[in-house]
Enzyme design. Sequence first.
Site, PDB file in Angstrom:
ATOM      1  N   GLY A 296       0.820  -1.222   0.000  1.00 30.64           N
ATOM      2  CA  GLY A 296       0.000   0.000   0.000  1.00 30.64           C
ATOM      3  C   GLY A 296       0.846   1.260   0.000  1.00 30.64           C
TER       4      GLY A 296
ATOM      5  N   ILE B 159       1.503   3.771   2.286  1.00 24.72           N
ATOM      6  CA  ILE B 159       2.477   4.021   3.357  1.00 24.72           C
ATOM      7  C   ILE B 159       3.396   2.816   3.530  1.00 24.72           C
TER       8      ILE B 159
ATOM      9  N   ASP C 234      -4.831 -12.510   2.859  1.00 25.73           N
ATOM     10  CA  ASP C 234      -5.482 -11.678   3.862  1.00 25.73           C
ATOM     11  C   ASP C 234      -4.904 -11.978   5.248  1.00 25.73           C
TER      12      ASP C 234
ATOM     13  N   SER D 151      -4.725   6.384  13.664  1.00 22.73           N
ATOM     14  CA  SER D 151      -5.058   7.591  12.911  1.00 22.73           C
ATOM     15  C   SER D 151      -5.511   8.695  13.847  1.00 22.73           C
TER      16      SER D 151
ATOM     17  N   THR E  80      -7.921  10.281  13.417  1.00 22.81           N
ATOM     18  CA  THR E  80      -9.380  10.200  13.423  1.00 22.81           C
ATOM     19  C   THR E  80      -9.898   9.730  14.783  1.00 22.81           C
TER      20      THR E  80
ATOM     21  N   TYR F   7     -14.991   3.400  10.225  1.00 23.84           N
ATOM     22  CA  TYR F   7     -13.539   3.278  10.029  1.00 23.84           C
ATOM     23  C   TYR F   7     -12.792   3.698  11.297  1.00 23.84           C
TER      24      TYR F   7
ATOM     25  N   LYS G 170     -10.269   1.624  14.209  1.00 24.87           N
ATOM     26  CA  LYS G 170      -8.937   2.005  14.714  1.00 24.87           C
ATOM     27  C   LYS G 170      -8.941   2.045  16.241  1.00 24.87           C
TER      28      LYS G 170
ATOM     29  N   ASN H  65      -9.224  11.937  -1.091  1.00 20.90           N
ATOM     30  CA  ASN H  65      -8.353  12.810  -0.291  1.00 20.90           C
ATOM     31  C   ASN H  65      -7.824  13.978  -1.114  1.00 20.90           C
TER      32      ASN H  65
ATOM     33  N   ARG I  81     -18.256  18.808   3.565  1.00 23.96           N
ATOM     34  CA  ARG I  81     -18.355  17.343   3.490  1.00 23.96           C
ATOM     35  C   ARG I  81     -18.752  16.846   4.887  1.00 23.96           C
TER      36      ARG I  81
ATOM     37  N   GLY J  58     -18.982  15.171   8.329  1.00 25.38           N
ATOM     38  CA  GLY J  58     -17.975  14.475   9.140  1.00 25.38           C
ATOM     39  C   GLY J  58     -16.644  15.191   9.224  1.00 25.38           C
ATOM     40  N   ASP J  59     -16.405  16.212   8.381  1.00 24.76           N
ATOM     41  CA  ASP J  59     -15.119  16.916   8.437  1.00 24.76           C
ATOM     42  C   ASP J  59     -15.038  17.787   9.692  1.00 24.76           C
TER      43      ASP J  59
HETATM   44  P1  NAD Z   1      -3.434   1.576   1.500  1.00 24.46           P
HETATM   45  O1  NAD Z   1      -4.824   1.155   1.206  1.00 24.46           O
HETATM   46  O2  NAD Z   1      -2.635   2.185   0.415  1.00 24.46           O
HETATM   47  O3  NAD Z   1      -2.603   0.355   2.093  1.00 24.46           O
HETATM   48  C1  NAD Z   1      -3.193  -0.663   2.872  1.00 24.46           C
HETATM   49  C2  NAD Z   1      -2.721  -1.989   2.293  1.00 24.46           C
HETATM   50  O4  NAD Z   1      -3.284  -3.050   3.068  1.00 24.46           O
HETATM   51  C3  NAD Z   1      -3.171  -2.201   0.848  1.00 24.46           C
HETATM   52  O5  NAD Z   1      -2.067  -2.632   0.084  1.00 24.46           O
HETATM   53  C4  NAD Z   1      -4.239  -3.282   0.943  1.00 24.46           C
HETATM   54  O6  NAD Z   1      -4.255  -4.089  -0.215  1.00 24.46           O
HETATM   55  C5  NAD Z   1      -3.797  -4.029   2.178  1.00 24.46           C
HETATM   56  N1  NAD Z   1      -4.865  -4.703   2.945  1.00 24.46           N
HETATM   57  C6  NAD Z   1      -6.037  -4.177   3.369  1.00 24.46           C
HETATM   58  N2  NAD Z   1      -6.706  -5.083   4.102  1.00 24.46           N
HETATM   59  C7  NAD Z   1      -5.939  -6.206   4.135  1.00 24.46           C
HETATM   60  C8  NAD Z   1      -6.067  -7.470   4.746  1.00 24.46           C
HETATM   61  N3  NAD Z   1      -7.138  -7.786   5.485  1.00 24.46           N
HETATM   62  N4  NAD Z   1      -5.078  -8.373   4.589  1.00 24.46           N
HETATM   63  C9  NAD Z   1      -3.980  -8.084   3.855  1.00 24.46           C
HETATM   64  N5  NAD Z   1      -3.795  -6.902   3.249  1.00 24.46           N
HETATM   65  C10 NAD Z   1      -4.771  -5.967   3.393  1.00 24.46           C
HETATM   66  O7  NAD Z   1      -3.502   2.564   2.769  1.00 24.46           O
HETATM   67  P2  NAD Z   1      -2.351   3.446   3.420  1.00 24.46           P
HETATM   68  O8  NAD Z   1      -2.692   4.870   3.190  1.00 24.46           O
HETATM   69  O9  NAD Z   1      -1.025   2.932   3.041  1.00 24.46           O
HETATM   70  O10 NAD Z   1      -2.643   3.149   4.951  1.00 24.46           O
HETATM   71  C11 NAD Z   1      -1.927   2.172   5.684  1.00 24.46           C
HETATM   72  C12 NAD Z   1      -2.492   2.107   7.085  1.00 24.46           C
HETATM   73  O11 NAD Z   1      -2.403   3.394   7.702  1.00 24.46           O
HETATM   74  C13 NAD Z   1      -3.971   1.722   7.138  1.00 24.46           C
HETATM   75  O12 NAD Z   1      -4.178   0.896   8.268  1.00 24.46           O
HETATM   76  C14 NAD Z   1      -4.669   3.044   7.327  1.00 24.46           C
HETATM   77  O13 NAD Z   1      -5.898   2.899   8.004  1.00 24.46           O
HETATM   78  C15 NAD Z   1      -3.659   3.794   8.186  1.00 24.46           C
HETATM   79  N6  NAD Z   1      -3.782   5.256   8.063  1.00 24.46           N
HETATM   80  C16 NAD Z   1      -3.718   5.838   6.831  1.00 24.46           C
HETATM   81  C17 NAD Z   1      -3.847   7.208   6.718  1.00 24.46           C
HETATM   82  C18 NAD Z   1      -3.822   7.886   5.374  1.00 24.46           C
HETATM   83  O14 NAD Z   1      -4.280   9.035   5.294  1.00 24.46           O
HETATM   84  N7  NAD Z   1      -3.311   7.283   4.334  1.00 24.46           N
HETATM   85  C19 NAD Z   1      -4.022   7.996   7.872  1.00 24.46           C
HETATM   86  C20 NAD Z   1      -4.071   7.359   9.102  1.00 24.46           C
HETATM   87  C21 NAD Z   1      -3.941   5.981   9.198  1.00 24.46           C
HETATM   88  C1  WQD Z   2      -8.351  17.186   3.865  1.00 28.83           C
HETATM   89  C2  WQD Z   2      -9.111  18.487   3.679  1.00 28.83           C
HETATM   90  C3  WQD Z   2     -11.418  18.177   3.113  1.00 28.83           C
HETATM   91  C4  WQD Z   2     -10.868  16.463  -0.842  1.00 28.83           C
HETATM   92  C5  WQD Z   2      -8.697  11.580   6.005  1.00 28.83           C
HETATM   93  C6  WQD Z   2      -9.366  10.619   6.941  1.00 28.83           C
HETATM   94  C7  WQD Z   2      -8.525  10.402   8.170  1.00 28.83           C
HETATM   95  C8  WQD Z   2      -7.113   9.986   7.768  1.00 28.83           C
HETATM   96  C9  WQD Z   2      -6.507  10.928   6.788  1.00 28.83           C
HETATM   97  C10 WQD Z   2      -7.026   7.599   7.657  1.00 28.83           C
HETATM   98  C11 WQD Z   2     -10.500  18.443   4.308  1.00 28.83           C
HETATM   99  C12 WQD Z   2     -10.687  18.867   2.004  1.00 28.83           C
HETATM  100  C13 WQD Z   2     -10.624  17.004   0.403  1.00 28.83           C
HETATM  101  C14 WQD Z   2     -11.473  17.274  -1.838  1.00 28.83           C
HETATM  102  C15 WQD Z   2     -11.542  19.092  -0.273  1.00 28.83           C
HETATM  103  N1  WQD Z   2      -7.122   8.712   7.110  1.00 28.83           N
HETATM  104  N2  WQD Z   2     -10.951  18.295   0.680  1.00 28.83           N
HETATM  105  N3  WQD Z   2     -11.777  18.560  -1.516  1.00 28.83           N
HETATM  106  O1  WQD Z   2     -10.487  14.108   5.822  1.00 28.83           O
HETATM  107  O2  WQD Z   2      -8.518  15.272   6.934  1.00 28.83           O
HETATM  108  O3  WQD Z   2      -8.529  12.822   6.681  1.00 28.83           O
HETATM  109  O4  WQD Z   2      -7.392  11.090   5.669  1.00 28.83           O
HETATM  110  O5  WQD Z   2      -6.954   7.359   8.837  1.00 28.83           O
HETATM  111  O6  WQD Z   2      -9.145   9.438   8.945  1.00 28.83           O
HETATM  112  O7  WQD Z   2     -10.629  11.154   7.319  1.00 28.83           O
HETATM  113  O8  WQD Z   2      -8.200  14.190   4.689  1.00 28.83           O
HETATM  114  O9  WQD Z   2      -7.395  14.632   2.406  1.00 28.83           O
HETATM  115  O10 WQD Z   2      -9.768  13.800   2.727  1.00 28.83           O
HETATM  116  O11 WQD Z   2      -9.183  16.113   3.431  1.00 28.83           O
HETATM  117  O12 WQD Z   2     -11.855  20.259  -0.024  1.00 28.83           O
HETATM  118  O13 WQD Z   2     -11.741  16.836  -2.953  1.00 28.83           O
HETATM  119  O14 WQD Z   2      -9.325  18.692   2.282  1.00 28.83           O
HETATM  120  O15 WQD Z   2     -12.698  18.718   3.268  1.00 28.83           O
HETATM  121  O16 WQD Z   2     -10.770  19.716   4.818  1.00 28.83           O
HETATM  122  P1  WQD Z   2      -9.050  14.178   6.062  1.00 28.83           P
HETATM  123  P2  WQD Z   2      -8.629  14.620   3.222  1.00 28.83           P
END
Ligand code: NAD
Ligand code: WQD
Length: 339
Positions: free
Chosen positions: A10, A12, A58, A124, A126, A148, A152, A198, A291, A293-294
């Site tokens: 994925g 990250i 998985d 997160s 969140t 979601y 977490k 995002n 949006r 929930g923001d």
């Molecule tokens: P991503 O979707 O790019 O990566 C997640 C990876 O996990 C994917 O490759 C997916 O195929 C794999 N996956 C999902 N469920 C699975 C399962 N049950 N078994 C095996 N593989 C599985 O997401 P990301 O942005 O890289 O996020 C990584 C982690 O960080 C996630 O847990 C996400 O909730 C958390 N996180 C992400 C963000 C963000 O904004 N990107 C913010 C906070 C927390």
């Molecule tokens: C950022 C800002 C939007 C898209 C999300 C998850 C959070 C965490 C990180 C996983 C907000 C605005 C966005 C668009 C916009 N993920 N926006 N137009 O919502 O802060 O966080 O990702 O854990 O749980 O909720 O990130 O990038 O979606 O939004 O105006 O088309 O950009 O309203 O203010 P968010 P985001």
Amino acid sequence: MRILVTGGAGYIGSHCCVELLSEGYQLVVVDSLVNSKPEALRRIRRITGRDLEFYRGDVGDRELLERVFSENRIDAVIHFAGLKAVGESVQVPLKYYRNNVCGTVALCEAMERHQIKRMVFSSSATVYGEPERCPISEDFPLEAKSPYGRTKLMIEQILGDLASSNRDFSLVILRYFNPIGAHESGLMGEDPNGIPNNLMPYITQVASGRLETLNVFGGDYDTPDGTPIRDYIHVVDLVKGHLKALDKATSSAGTFVYNLGTGRGYSVLEVIRAFEAATGVRIPYRIVDRRPGDVPVCYADPSKALRELGWRAERTLEDMCRDSWRWQTMNPMGYDDQD
Ligand code: NAD
Ligand code: WQD
């Protein structure tokens, strides 16, 4: 040390694999590819010149995990695997509880059978819900506002209970703020399926002409320019925090929780302006309804991670914009055109 990286294909996870391999760790990746592509794994190998073990499947699949842990002597687990689309989690909550919560329980059971006692978990910001004030420190009240977010929070609690039940267990919970940016090579970045949810992936697709106009969700928040404020952090800074977390998990037992953010918030309009300045590309946008929930403002107090892990984010918003744009221009269709 040999690390099991769940979700290593994925966004990250793949950046973390690059960092870990570059530091000499051996890696085993388990990923179902539900939200990623095999090309990401090829790019990890290309950037680092090193190989890793990959199991497609998985984390909720007990037989697969048994095989992974029997075939590899794992020292620690970094658990990224999970579904992360907030909106989708409201539509199909059970899919999120099964995948994220049940998957983590199955992973922990397999770790217990094989006596693996170190874990770094992707949580997160969140979990702070709508914070009363900012910056947010780790001891703020927790309240998730979506299925979601609740996965977490539940996982944090489940892992915390597991760590409390075994005095040798080391658990590091990392609460990410808003990861954006890409590897500076331009070979690796975020590759969302369909229309991005995002902000940064949406901006880069507008910049490249794949999407027409950015919808800015709400211009009437109680912030200086009326748009919401977030703590954007470069994905490479974020994954460097995981290496520090791994050191912590190796040297101390117990449960440790850290915010990974920069401590600096930017509004949506500031991000648009920063992107335009860093790339020279104009982003047409219009302000539309909020949006659901923001939250208005969300940024971290990252001082605990500095104090206890010796980690701080170093890259600027300009770096994040430039690197996201390089990734987009070098891979206009993400990893899609590679398979
Ligand atoms: P991503 O979707 O790019 O990566 C997640 C990876 O996990 C994917 O490759 C997916 O195929 C794999 N996956 C999902 N469920 C699975 C399962 N049950 N078994 C095996 N593989 C599985 O997401 P990301 O942005 O890289 O996020 C990584 C982690 O960080 C996630 O847990 C996400 O909730 C958390 N996180 C992400 C963000 C963000 O904004 N990107 C913010 C906070 C927390
Ligand atoms: C950022 C800002 C939007 C898209 C999300 C998850 C959070 C965490 C990180 C996983 C907000 C605005 C966005 C668009 C916009 N993920 N926006 N137009 O919502 O802060 O966080 O990702 O854990 O749980 O909720 O990130 O990038 O979606 O939004 O105006 O088309 O950009 O309203 O203010 P968010 P985001």
